[in-house]
Write a protein that holds these residues in place. Structure first.
Motif, mmCIF file in Angstrom:
data_model
loop_
_atom_site.group_PDB
_atom_site.id
_atom_site.type_symbol
_atom_site.label_atom_id
_atom_site.label_comp_id
_atom_site.label_asym_id
_atom_site.label_seq_id
_atom_site.Cartn_x
_atom_site.Cartn_y
_atom_site.Cartn_z
ATOM 1 N N PHE A 1 4.176 -3.288 -48.803
ATOM 2 C CA PHE A 1 5.490 -2.908 -49.329
ATOM 3 C C PHE A 1 5.333 -2.875 -50.835
ATOM 4 O O PHE A 1 5.219 -3.919 -51.462
ATOM 5 N N VAL B 1 1.328 -6.943 -47.100
ATOM 6 C CA VAL B 1 1.894 -7.908 -46.163
ATOM 7 C C VAL B 1 0.968 -8.107 -44.974
ATOM 8 O O VAL B 1 0.845 -9.201 -44.436
ATOM 9 N N SER C 1 6.866 -18.800 -40.956
ATOM 10 C CA SER C 1 7.827 -17.791 -41.381
ATOM 11 C C SER C 1 7.275 -16.980 -42.555
ATOM 12 O O SER C 1 6.694 -17.546 -43.467
ATOM 13 N N GLY C 2 7.443 -15.673 -42.504
ATOM 14 C CA GLY C 2 7.020 -14.829 -43.613
ATOM 15 C C GLY C 2 5.557 -14.435 -43.588
ATOM 16 O O GLY C 2 5.064 -13.849 -44.547
ATOM 17 N N CYS C 3 4.857 -14.719 -42.484
ATOM 18 C CA CYS C 3 3.425 -14.417 -42.454
ATOM 19 C C CYS C 3 3.164 -12.980 -42.026
ATOM 20 O O CYS C 3 2.026 -12.522 -42.045
ATOM 21 N N GLY C 4 4.189 -12.255 -41.616
ATOM 22 C CA GLY C 4 3.993 -10.849 -41.273
ATOM 23 C C GLY C 4 4.028 -10.554 -39.785
ATOM 24 O O GLY C 4 3.667 -9.452 -39.366
ATOM 25 N N LYS C 5 4.511 -11.488 -38.979
ATOM 26 C CA LYS C 5 4.564 -11.263 -37.532
ATOM 27 C C LYS C 5 5.480 -10.097 -37.180
ATOM 28 O O LYS C 5 5.098 -9.191 -36.445
ATOM 29 N N SER C 6 6.710 -10.150 -37.737
ATOM 30 C CA SER C 6 7.663 -9.077 -37.431
ATOM 31 C C SER C 6 7.130 -7.741 -37.919
ATOM 32 O O SER C 6 7.259 -6.728 -37.224
ATOM 33 N N THR C 7 6.553 -7.741 -39.105
ATOM 34 C CA THR C 7 6.022 -6.495 -39.647
ATOM 35 C C THR C 7 4.970 -5.908 -38.714
ATOM 36 O O THR C 7 4.972 -4.713 -38.428
HETATM 37 N N1 LIG Z 1 11.158 -3.852 -45.866
HETATM 38 C C1 LIG Z 1 10.483 -4.752 -46.611
HETATM 39 N N2 LIG Z 1 10.318 -4.564 -47.932
HETATM 40 C C2 LIG Z 1 9.634 -5.464 -48.678
HETATM 41 N N3 LIG Z 1 9.084 -6.580 -48.199
HETATM 42 C C3 LIG Z 1 9.200 -6.831 -46.895
HETATM 43 C C4 LIG Z 1 9.906 -5.937 -46.022
HETATM 44 N N4 LIG Z 1 9.871 -6.441 -44.772
HETATM 45 C C5 LIG Z 1 9.175 -7.597 -44.858
HETATM 46 N N5 LIG Z 1 8.774 -7.833 -46.117
HETATM 47 C C6 LIG Z 1 7.967 -8.980 -46.563
HETATM 48 O O1 LIG Z 1 6.847 -9.079 -45.733
HETATM 49 C C7 LIG Z 1 6.552 -10.430 -45.461
HETATM 50 C C8 LIG Z 1 6.426 -10.635 -43.968
HETATM 51 O O2 LIG Z 1 7.683 -10.438 -43.393
HETATM 52 P P1 LIG Z 1 7.923 -10.584 -41.834
HETATM 53 O O3 LIG Z 1 6.954 -9.705 -41.122
HETATM 54 O O4 LIG Z 1 9.363 -10.344 -41.585
HETATM 55 O O5 LIG Z 1 7.568 -12.112 -41.581
HETATM 56 P P2 LIG Z 1 7.768 -12.988 -40.283
HETATM 57 O O6 LIG Z 1 8.395 -12.149 -39.222
HETATM 58 O O7 LIG Z 1 6.399 -13.462 -39.929
HETATM 59 O O8 LIG Z 1 8.630 -14.136 -40.675
HETATM 60 C C9 LIG Z 1 7.630 -11.274 -46.093
HETATM 61 O O9 LIG Z 1 7.102 -11.840 -47.270
HETATM 62 C C10 LIG Z 1 8.711 -10.285 -46.409
HETATM 63 O O10 LIG Z 1 9.357 -10.652 -47.590
#
Ligand SMILES: Nc1ncnc2c1ncn2[C@@H]1O[C@H](COP(=O)(O)OP(=O)(O)O)[C@@H](O)[C@H]1O
Ligand SMILES: [Mg+2]
Lengths: 290, 334
Positions: B13, B18, B38-44
């Motif tokens: 991003f 990420v 949390s914040g490790c990129g799982k959702s991404t």
């Molecule tokens: N659309 C976005 N724009 C910028 N940064 C993002 C976006 N989505 C996620 N991030 C960043 O990517 C990192 C991983 O996010 P995410 O995958 O949601 O983590 P998790 O699901 O593991 O808690 C976080 O640091 C978040 O701030």
């Protein structure tokens, strides 16, 4: 749970406010009803006499009344259609990320801050004037005959001016509603196979339904009583082509000096406005339940 | 079919990377859990698979076909979101039928599939309600129902249980596991809760700061963590780490021992310490023991009836076969 005792106290405490509001409403209403039953013309001072429902009969059988009624509905309906559809489109546009979005949003709101008389005069003299207006210049530039908007399409011209004024209001409310839409819902529908149009139709539009009802309700209240724009541009004419109910009542009482007739028109307008209000409340009640 | 392959996939991003380039293989019918803080990129990572985000580089293959540029709707994947993402103005019936309606199925066919899904998920009596008239667990089931009716090649779950209370979470965990048994469809499940990962997964992917730390079955991760991060993340209560002399004696920078692999005695043992706090859970007792040589505090699991309390002197002995050794970089020494 309030006890019987405290409820009596509560009623006692709010009664002055209730009485004040009641008087505020009932005294003018009562006076209007009273005047509407008199033969009361400012050109014949001291000659007031009881006439019963004659004023109403005259007002309701006046062909101008039906023109005014139709014009009022066309005006309200036209402006609502333009502002709601245009507002949704503009809100969708302004919700997209683009460079300079903040400034554009402020600019979009600007027309709302301009006084109705000023904006109507600007439209009349700078845009729609058949000789010196911008539209006339544009038409001539294209080799066309300039169109005299206020003479040939007076009601349409007024709808245009009023829509321009109210579009920002609708856009603003709808944009706020749009921004409260959960993006996961859109993503879910995207994964469910909805294309852009289906997402708009099944997700965005239902989400906006409440905001649209609010826009319609608030605008209707104000649009039923449009007056300044008509006064400074067409004066209700040509003929009665752009006379709405508000303007007709004004013309009756202050151009024809017929206070009784004007008051009767006012009472009729109140009844009509309440009919509209009942319809709107029904619609809103349904929408706010959903 | 439901085979997913990631090939050097990365995501940035702006300037922030990420997801570092990573490879991953998910076989057909597998239950894979992405777990990490949390914040490790799982959702991404999950959203990259779903197609809701575009990869910055790399390739995604679904069932052997390159899907990197395929839009989400065409990937035949179904996703269950953390917020459920139900459509609030539609009844449960219409929510579940929505993907079918979008696919242009006939009304009768739609209703047949909705009834079927509702029966599986115990939603039949709620079909005419709106989402906001349902409890959290019921909403979750509606979201799952909406995913099931599409008959997808794989299910993607993004922390589906994190909005539920503890008791319901255990229930839904079982329901999802059973669903997987009966459907035999690939499921990719994201959570930050290692208990969910351990109990549900056939394969766990441990993520940290956009890097895969280890991939393996729950027992592999438990018994042979590849590094200190995985060792500390998997297992509850977390593994004890001892640095310094004790570790050096065993040829390591640090050693790790799980609370359940320490034997406790009041008379003799390898390490002497005093009990700080004793937590009685009924089935087990967790003792927090301060070592006398000042090298730290160890957590020990003892039997439920274990009597020692605050201030008692105890002796701890690690099971040598269950001792984990790590080098200075935190990597496992075999
Ligand atoms: N659309 C976005 N724009 C910028 N940064 C993002 C976006 N989505 C996620 N991030 C960043 O990517 C990192 C991983 O996010 P995410 O995958 O949601 O983590 P998790 O699901 O593991 O808690 C976080 O640091 C978040 O701030
Ligand atoms: Mg997440």
């Amino acid at each position: 749970m309030p006890t019987q005792h405290s409820r009596v106290h509560a009623r006692l405490m709010i009664s002055p406010a209730v009485l004040l509001l009641l008087g505020w409403m009932l005294i003018p209403l009562g006076l209007t009803v009273y005047f509407s039953l008199l033969r009361y013309n400012l050109l014949m001072p001291g000659m007031e006499q009881w006439t019963g429902l004659t004023n109403y009969r005259f007002f309701l059988t006046d062909p101008a009344f039906f023109d005014a009624l139709r014009n009022t509905l066309v005006l309200v309906g036209g402006v609502l259609a333009i502002t709601v559809i245009g507002g949704v489109l503009l809100a969708l546009l302004l919700d997209q990320p683009f460079w300079g979005r903040g400034i554009v949003r402020v600019l979009v709101i600007a027309p709302f801050f301009i006084m109705p008389t000023v904006s109507a005069l600007v439209w009349k003299n700078m845009f729609m004037n058949p000789v010196s207006g911008l539209f006339a210049h544009a038409a001539k530039g294209l080799g066309l005959e300039p169109f005299d908007f206020l003479a040939h399409a007076p009601l349409f011209s007024i709808i245009l001016m009023v829509s321009w004024q109210w579009l920002p209001f609708a856009t603003l409310i709808l944009l706020t509603a749009l921004q409260s839409l959960d993006s996961e819902q859109l993503e879910a529908s995207e994964m469910d196979g909805a294309n852009y149009w289906n997402r708009f139709l099944f997700i965005v539009l239902p989400h906006l339904a409440r905001a649209i009802t609010v826009v319609i309700l608030i605008q209707t209240i104000f649009l039923l009583s449009i007056f300044a724009e008509i006064l400074v541009t067409t004066n209700g004419g040509p003929g009665t082509a752009s006379t709405n109910l508000t303007f007709l009542i004004y013309a009756q009482s202050l151009l024809h000096f017929d206070v009784g007739g004007g008051a009767a028109g006012g009472i009729i307008a109140i009844i009509l406005a309440n009919i509209v209000a009942i319809f709107l409340m029904r619609m809103i009640g349904k929408n706010l339940d959903a | 079919m439901g085979q997913i392959r990631l090939d050097a996939v990365s995501k940035s991003f702006g300037d922030v990377e990420v997801i570092r380039p990573l490879d991953l293989e998910i076989s057909d019918g597998e239950f894979v859990v992405f777990v990490g803080p949390s914040g490790c990129g799982k959702s991404t990572l999950l959203r990259l698979i779903a197609g809701l985000e575009d990869v910055t580089s790399g390739r995604i293959e679904i069932d052997g076909v390159d899907a990197t540029a395929v839009p989400p709707a065409k990937r035949r994947l179904a996703m269950v979101f953390q917020s459920y993402a139900l459509y609030p103005h539609m009844s449960v019936r219409k929510n579940i039928a929505f993907p079918l309606r979008m696919a242009g199925l006939g009304k009768d066919e739609q209703m047949r599939k909705v009834e079927e899904a509702a029966r599986v998920l115990n939603l039949t009596e709620y079909l005419d309600r709106r989402p906001r008239q349902l409890s959290g667990g019921q909403r979750q089931r509606v979201a799952i129902g909406r995913a099931i009716v599409r008959d997808p090649t794989a299910f993607l779950f993004d922390e589906p249980l994190s909005n539920l209370d503890a008791a319901l979470r255990v229930n839904m965990r079982l329901e999802i596991s059973e669903l997987h048994q009966s459907l035999e469809t690939t499921m990719v499940y994201v959570t930050h809760d290692q208990v969910e990962a351990m109990t549900m997964a056939e394969k766990i992917v441990v993520l940290q700061e956009g890097v895969i730390e280890q991939v393996g079955s729950p027992m592999e991760l438990y018994s042979a963590p590849r590094n200190r991060f995985v060792a500390g993340f998997i297992g509850s209560p977390t593994m004890n780490f001892v640095n310094g002399e004790e570790a050096a004696r065993r040829g390591a920078h640090s050693i790790g021992i799980r609370p359940e692999h320490l034997t406790i005695s009041t008379t003799d043992g390898a390490w002497q310490g005093t009990v700080g706090v004793a937590e009685h859970l009924g089935s087990d007792t967790f003792l927090y023991v301060h070592l006398s040589d000042g090298s730290g505090t160890l957590t020990v699991r003892a039997g439920g009836e274990y009597g020692a309390g605050h201030g008692d002197t105890v002796y701890l002995t690690p099971d040598p076969a269950k001792l984990h050794r790590f080098d200075a970089a935190g990597l496992r020494i075999e």
